[in-house]
Design a protein around this motif. Structure first.
Motif, PDB file in Angstrom:
ATOM      1  N   ILE A 346     -19.684 -15.410 -16.893  1.00  0.00           N
ATOM      2  CA  ILE A 346     -19.059 -14.462 -15.982  1.00  0.00           C
ATOM      3  C   ILE A 346     -19.780 -13.117 -16.030  1.00  0.00           C
ATOM      4  O   ILE A 346     -19.974 -12.541 -17.108  1.00  0.00           O
ATOM      5  CB  ILE A 346     -17.565 -14.262 -16.334  1.00  0.00           C
ATOM      6  N   ASP A 347     -20.201 -12.629 -14.877  1.00  0.00           N
ATOM      7  CA  ASP A 347     -20.741 -11.275 -14.753  1.00  0.00           C
ATOM      8  C   ASP A 347     -19.591 -10.361 -14.321  1.00  0.00           C
ATOM      9  O   ASP A 347     -19.150 -10.394 -13.180  1.00  0.00           O
ATOM     10  CB  ASP A 347     -21.859 -11.234 -13.713  1.00  0.00           C
ATOM     11  N   ARG A 348     -19.102  -9.565 -15.240  1.00  0.00           N
ATOM     12  CA  ARG A 348     -17.913  -8.753 -14.957  1.00  0.00           C
ATOM     13  C   ARG A 348     -18.159  -7.722 -13.858  1.00  0.00           C
ATOM     14  O   ARG A 348     -17.226  -7.351 -13.149  1.00  0.00           O
ATOM     15  CB  ARG A 348     -17.438  -8.056 -16.238  1.00  0.00           C
ATOM     16  N   GLN A 349     -19.360  -7.286 -13.708  1.00  0.00           N
ATOM     17  CA  GLN A 349     -19.644  -6.316 -12.651  1.00  0.00           C
ATOM     18  C   GLN A 349     -19.449  -6.935 -11.260  1.00  0.00           C
ATOM     19  O   GLN A 349     -18.991  -6.268 -10.337  1.00  0.00           O
ATOM     20  CB  GLN A 349     -21.066  -5.775 -12.802  1.00  0.00           C
ATOM     21  N   VAL A 350     -19.802  -8.227 -11.146  1.00  0.00           N
ATOM     22  CA  VAL A 350     -19.592  -8.922  -9.868  1.00  0.00           C
ATOM     23  C   VAL A 350     -18.103  -8.988  -9.553  1.00  0.00           C
ATOM     24  O   VAL A 350     -17.673  -8.714  -8.421  1.00  0.00           O
ATOM     25  CB  VAL A 350     -20.196 -10.340  -9.925  1.00  0.00           C
ATOM     26  N   ILE A 351     -17.308  -9.326 -10.557  1.00  0.00           N
ATOM     27  CA  ILE A 351     -15.859  -9.388 -10.343  1.00  0.00           C
ATOM     28  C   ILE A 351     -15.293  -8.005 -10.057  1.00  0.00           C
ATOM     29  O   ILE A 351     -14.435  -7.837  -9.180  1.00  0.00           O
ATOM     30  CB  ILE A 351     -15.161 -10.033 -11.559  1.00  0.00           C
ATOM     31  N   ASP A 352     -15.780  -6.989 -10.784  1.00  0.00           N
ATOM     32  CA  ASP A 352     -15.270  -5.625 -10.572  1.00  0.00           C
ATOM     33  C   ASP A 352     -15.484  -5.179  -9.131  1.00  0.00           C
ATOM     34  O   ASP A 352     -14.584  -4.614  -8.508  1.00  0.00           O
ATOM     35  CB  ASP A 352     -15.953  -4.651 -11.526  1.00  0.00           C
ATOM     36  N   ARG A 353     -16.695  -5.416  -8.618  1.00  0.00           N
ATOM     37  CA  ARG A 353     -16.985  -4.995  -7.245  1.00  0.00           C
ATOM     38  C   ARG A 353     -16.075  -5.712  -6.247  1.00  0.00           C
ATOM     39  O   ARG A 353     -15.664  -5.140  -5.233  1.00  0.00           O
ATOM     40  CB  ARG A 353     -18.462  -5.247  -6.916  1.00  0.00           C
ATOM     41  N   PHE A 354     -15.769  -6.972  -6.538  1.00  0.00           N
ATOM     42  CA  PHE A 354     -14.915  -7.738  -5.625  1.00  0.00           C
ATOM     43  C   PHE A 354     -13.451  -7.357  -5.768  1.00  0.00           C
ATOM     44  O   PHE A 354     -12.772  -7.055  -4.778  1.00  0.00           O
ATOM     45  CB  PHE A 354     -15.090  -9.235  -5.886  1.00  0.00           C
ATOM     46  N   ILE A 355     -12.947  -7.341  -6.998  1.00  0.00           N
ATOM     47  CA  ILE A 355     -11.510  -7.209  -7.214  1.00  0.00           C
ATOM     48  C   ILE A 355     -11.006  -5.813  -6.875  1.00  0.00           C
ATOM     49  O   ILE A 355      -9.832  -5.636  -6.518  1.00  0.00           O
ATOM     50  CB  ILE A 355     -11.157  -7.588  -8.672  1.00  0.00           C
ATOM     51  N   GLU A 356     -11.861  -4.810  -6.958  1.00  0.00           N
ATOM     52  CA  GLU A 356     -11.419  -3.459  -6.615  1.00  0.00           C
ATOM     53  C   GLU A 356     -11.117  -3.314  -5.128  1.00  0.00           C
ATOM     54  O   GLU A 356     -10.444  -2.359  -4.728  1.00  0.00           O
ATOM     55  CB  GLU A 356     -12.482  -2.444  -7.047  1.00  0.00           C
ATOM     56  N   GLN A 357     -11.588  -4.260  -4.330  1.00  0.00           N
ATOM     57  CA  GLN A 357     -11.273  -4.255  -2.899  1.00  0.00           C
ATOM     58  C   GLN A 357     -10.063  -5.137  -2.577  1.00  0.00           C
ATOM     59  O   GLN A 357      -9.696  -5.268  -1.411  1.00  0.00           O
ATOM     60  CB  GLN A 357     -12.495  -4.764  -2.108  1.00  0.00           C
ATOM     61  N   GLN A 358      -9.469  -5.734  -3.604  1.00  0.00           N
ATOM     62  CA  GLN A 358      -8.367  -6.673  -3.390  1.00  0.00           C
ATOM     63  C   GLN A 358      -7.046  -6.163  -3.972  1.00  0.00           C
ATOM     64  O   GLN A 358      -6.116  -6.935  -4.182  1.00  0.00           O
ATOM     65  CB  GLN A 358      -8.700  -8.039  -4.030  1.00  0.00           C
ATOM     66  N   THR A 359      -6.948  -4.894  -4.231  1.00  0.00           N
ATOM     67  CA  THR A 359      -5.734  -4.341  -4.831  1.00  0.00           C
ATOM     68  C   THR A 359      -4.634  -4.179  -3.781  1.00  0.00           C
ATOM     69  O   THR A 359      -4.897  -4.167  -2.571  1.00  0.00           O
ATOM     70  CB  THR A 359      -6.023  -2.986  -5.474  1.00  0.00           C
ATOM     71  N   TRP A 360      -3.412  -4.019  -4.253  1.00  0.00           N
ATOM     72  CA  TRP A 360      -2.298  -3.764  -3.330  1.00  0.00           C
ATOM     73  C   TRP A 360      -2.488  -2.432  -2.616  1.00  0.00           C
ATOM     74  O   TRP A 360      -2.055  -2.271  -1.472  1.00  0.00           O
ATOM     75  CB  TRP A 360      -0.977  -3.781  -4.083  1.00  0.00           C
ATOM     76  N   SER A 361      -3.152  -1.506  -3.267  1.00  0.00           N
ATOM     77  CA  SER A 361      -3.454  -0.231  -2.614  1.00  0.00           C
ATOM     78  C   SER A 361      -4.371  -0.445  -1.412  1.00  0.00           C
ATOM     79  O   SER A 361      -4.151   0.116  -0.333  1.00  0.00           O
ATOM     80  CB  SER A 361      -4.111   0.734  -3.614  1.00  0.00           C
ATOM     81  N   ALA A 362      -5.382  -1.303  -1.601  1.00  0.00           N
ATOM     82  CA  ALA A 362      -6.287  -1.609  -0.479  1.00  0.00           C
ATOM     83  C   ALA A 362      -5.552  -2.338   0.632  1.00  0.00           C
ATOM     84  O   ALA A 362      -5.800  -2.102   1.823  1.00  0.00           O
ATOM     85  CB  ALA A 362      -7.462  -2.449  -0.988  1.00  0.00           C
ATOM     86  N   ARG A 363      -4.622  -3.217   0.265  1.00  0.00           N
ATOM     87  CA  ARG A 363      -3.848  -3.941   1.288  1.00  0.00           C
ATOM     88  C   ARG A 363      -2.950  -2.970   2.067  1.00  0.00           C
ATOM     89  O   ARG A 363      -2.803  -3.097   3.289  1.00  0.00           O
ATOM     90  CB  ARG A 363      -2.988  -5.022   0.639  1.00  0.00           C
ATOM     91  N   ALA A 364      -2.358  -2.017   1.379  1.00  0.00           N
ATOM     92  CA  ALA A 364      -1.511  -1.038   2.064  1.00  0.00           C
ATOM     93  C   ALA A 364      -2.334  -0.184   3.018  1.00  0.00           C
ATOM     94  O   ALA A 364      -1.897   0.137   4.133  1.00  0.00           O
ATOM     95  CB  ALA A 364      -0.795  -0.165   1.034  1.00  0.00           C
ATOM     96  N   GLU A 365      -3.534   0.178   2.604  1.00  0.00           N
ATOM     97  CA  GLU A 365      -4.406   0.961   3.486  1.00  0.00           C
ATOM     98  C   GLU A 365      -4.787   0.154   4.721  1.00  0.00           C
ATOM     99  O   GLU A 365      -4.863   0.698   5.834  1.00  0.00           O
ATOM    100  CB  GLU A 365      -5.661   1.394   2.718  1.00  0.00           C
ATOM    101  N   ALA A 366      -5.050  -1.135   4.523  1.00  0.00           N
ATOM    102  CA  ALA A 366      -5.385  -1.986   5.673  1.00  0.00           C
ATOM    103  C   ALA A 366      -4.215  -2.067   6.648  1.00  0.00           C
ATOM    104  O   ALA A 366      -4.404  -2.016   7.872  1.00  0.00           O
ATOM    105  CB  ALA A 366      -5.773  -3.386   5.187  1.00  0.00           C
ATOM    106  N   LEU A 367      -3.004  -2.166   6.115  1.00  0.00           N
ATOM    107  CA  LEU A 367      -1.828  -2.201   6.983  1.00  0.00           C
ATOM    108  C   LEU A 367      -1.658  -0.874   7.719  1.00  0.00           C
ATOM    109  O   LEU A 367      -1.362  -0.854   8.921  1.00  0.00           O
ATOM    110  CB  LEU A 367      -0.573  -2.511   6.161  1.00  0.00           C
ATOM    111  N   LEU A 368      -1.857   0.228   7.027  1.00  0.00           N
ATOM    112  CA  LEU A 368      -1.731   1.544   7.666  1.00  0.00           C
ATOM    113  C   LEU A 368      -2.775   1.721   8.766  1.00  0.00           C
ATOM    114  O   LEU A 368      -2.486   2.343   9.796  1.00  0.00           O
ATOM    115  CB  LEU A 368      -1.859   2.647   6.612  1.00  0.00           C
ATOM    116  N   ASP A 369      -3.972   1.196   8.558  1.00  0.00           N
ATOM    117  CA  ASP A 369      -4.995   1.260   9.622  1.00  0.00           C
ATOM    118  C   ASP A 369      -4.504   0.527  10.874  1.00  0.00           C
ATOM    119  O   ASP A 369      -4.662   1.029  11.997  1.00  0.00           O
ATOM    120  CB  ASP A 369      -6.307   0.645   9.121  1.00  0.00           C
ATOM    121  N   CYS A 370      -3.923  -0.666  10.679  1.00  0.00           N
ATOM    122  CA  CYS A 370      -3.401  -1.421  11.821  1.00  0.00           C
ATOM    123  C   CYS A 370      -2.257  -0.665  12.495  1.00  0.00           C
ATOM    124  O   CYS A 370      -2.177  -0.601  13.729  1.00  0.00           O
ATOM    125  CB  CYS A 370      -2.914  -2.793  11.360  1.00  0.00           C
ATOM    126  N   VAL A 371      -1.377  -0.098  11.676  1.00  0.00           N
ATOM    127  CA  VAL A 371      -0.220   0.629  12.211  1.00  0.00           C
ATOM    128  C   VAL A 371      -0.668   1.858  12.991  1.00  0.00           C
ATOM    129  O   VAL A 371      -0.176   2.125  14.099  1.00  0.00           O
ATOM    130  CB  VAL A 371       0.737   1.014  11.067  1.00  0.00           C
TER     131      VAL A 371
END
Length: 483
Positions: A346-371
């Motif tokens: 496992i390359d943790r940096q690869v996971i870090d770059r991916f998972i930081e875009q998958q947080t609930w905070s990111a999901r809320a921002e995506a919803l606010l953009d749609c709204v």
């Protein structure tokens, strides 16, 4: 902004780890107000953000005794009482002058009928299906009302789906469909320096595999787990989650209870999942081969990856391209994917770059953009949208319409058929138990009669040959023989 969430997932279900409460928390932290309307009454958490208010059907005037039939809708009088109670609560909770957004997360009939109430109060409406409910209905889960889903999909101003598969199906009803998957709270699942607690009941082996989630026929493929457990007896499989059965079929996990390298842990609070997960070598998502599985967005996927664990799933094409994730289509392939995951560094940096875009905070921002896009589009229009105008115009007529009696009766008939099947099985089981009981009683009677006969025979022998005399006679004969 003022948000209203209509959710059949209550706030504290499974420790509050699901999308509706997570997004609501994120919105409240950004200063928005959220009225969280849930189907069932549960304990309100003590640390609830003051911008969030939780109410249930009971708070809206529905007697507890009617909860069982809630999926099929209520009569006009009770539905009107729900609407009046909701308007009263909204009047107290809303922030004046702010945009108003209402979201429905499931085709729940009593909530779906409130769409017209929110539209009349100038709420922008979003249908936000958390699953492929039609596929769920096809699996025998009768608590789904497709008429309510069609109503929400056609009359909402926007649809947000958790997966591209569900989004594609929703485009049949609407041309404004966005995809916002599930997410993860990194504060809960990222390892901390002092996080060295190991659950004492964790089953360790040469390789330690794990799963958490509901263990039901619709979401859990026991054949995948059985194949691994049988093929690799030195490996262990830890299964975290409660059992659930949404049909008359036997529980999926029954076939696994005889394997010594499989351990069921039952329900584990969401906050404790990290302690188990950090000990896994691979996180498992054994989905069954059905349309419902192929449309899901598994929260556990992001939680496993947040712990830097490779993931092996089955029948989940929507996650096949994600980092350190393998997707199988058969038990043998599932085992091969687990072995491939175990060989991977496992390359943790690869996971870090991916998972930081998958947080609930990111999901809320995506919803606010749609709204924000929806609100701006409506503000730039000189007249209300055709959808909202249609809803407001038909508001009075719909309140006078008959309930969806046909859908209700069809659902009741399906439930009755399943209940009759289960009753027939129970009757057969009772007959078998009665037959077994009769045989046991017959055996007991025969044993009792035999014991009485032996006791009577012993008494007769003792009467003619008392034990003392018999003993002396035996010794006398022995002495005679010696001579």
């Amino acid at each position: 902004m003022n948000f209203v969430f209509f959710s059949t997932i209550h706030w504290d279900w499974s420790g509050g780890g699901h999308q509706p409460p997570r997004i609501a928390q994120q919105l409240a932290e950004r200063g928005h107000r959220v009225l969280f309307v849930q189907a069932h009454s549960r304990r309100t958490p003590s640390n609830l953000n003051p911008r969030i208010k939780i109410v249930s059907l009971v708070d809206l005037g529905v007697p507890e005794t009617l909860a069982a039939r809630a999926w099929y809708g209520f009569d006009i009088g009770l539905q009107q009482r729900i609407a009046d109670s909701l308007v009263s609560i909204l009047s107290e909770h809303e922030q004046p002058g702010e945009a108003r957004i209402a979201s429905w997360f499931a085709p729940f009939d009593p909530f779906a009928r409130l769409l017209r109430v929110l539209a009349a109060r100038d709420y922008h409406t979003i249908y936000y299906p958390l699953d492929d409910f039609k596929a769920l209905l096809n699996l025998g889960v009768y608590r789904v009302t497709l008429q309510a889903e069609e109503y929400l999909a056609k009359h909402s101003e926007m649809i947000v789906a958790l997966s591209e598969n569900v989004a594609e199906k929703m485009r049949h009803f609407h041309n404004q469909v966005h995809v916002i998957p599930d997410g993860v709270d990194l504060n809960e699942f990222r390892l901390r320096p002092d996080a060295n607690s190991i659950p004492p009941n964790l089953l360790r082996g040469e390789r330690t595999l794990g799963f958490w989630g509901h263990i039901s026929n619709t979401t859990f493929d026991a054949e995948m787990i059985e194949y691994v457990a049988r093929a690799r007896p030195t490996w262990t499989l830890n299964l975290l989650g409660g059992f659930a059965s949404y049909s008359s079929e036997p529980l999926a996990a029954e076939r696994l209870k005889t394997f010594p390298n499989v351990r069921f842990h039952g329900f584990v609070p969401h906050r404790q999942l990290r302690d188990y997960g950090k000990e896994f070598d691979v996180g498992l998502i054994p989905y069954p081969n059905n349309e419902f599985s192929r449309s899901r967005s598994p929260i556990k996927l992001y939680e496993y990856l947040a712990l830097y664990k490779p993931v092996v799933a089955s029948h989940a094409p929507g996650i096949v391209d994600l980092p350190y994730t393998w997707v199988a289509s058969s038990p043998r392939e599932f085992l091969e994917c687990v072995e491939a995951a175990l060989r991977t560094t496992i390359d943790r940096q690869v996971i870090d770059r991916f998972i930081e875009q998958q947080t609930w905070s990111a999901r809320a921002e995506a919803l606010l953009d749609c709204v924000n896009e929806m609100v701006r589009s409506d503000a730039s229009s000189s007249s209300p949208s055709s959808t909202k105008a249609l809803i407001i115009q038909s508001f009075a007529q719909e309140l006078q319409a008959e309930p969806r009696l046909r859908a209700y009766l069809e659902s009741v008939e399906q439930e009755l058929a399943r209940t009759q099947q289960m009753l027939e099985r129970s009757r057969q089981h009772i007959k078998e138990l009665e037959h077994t009981t009769e045989e046991l009683e017959h055996w007991a009677t025969e044993l009792n009669m035999t014991a009485r006969a032996q006791q009577a025979q012993l008494a007769r022998l003792n009467r003619f040959f008392p034990i003392g005399i018999v003993g002396r006679l035996r010794r006398f004969l022995a002495n005679m023989l010696k001579r």
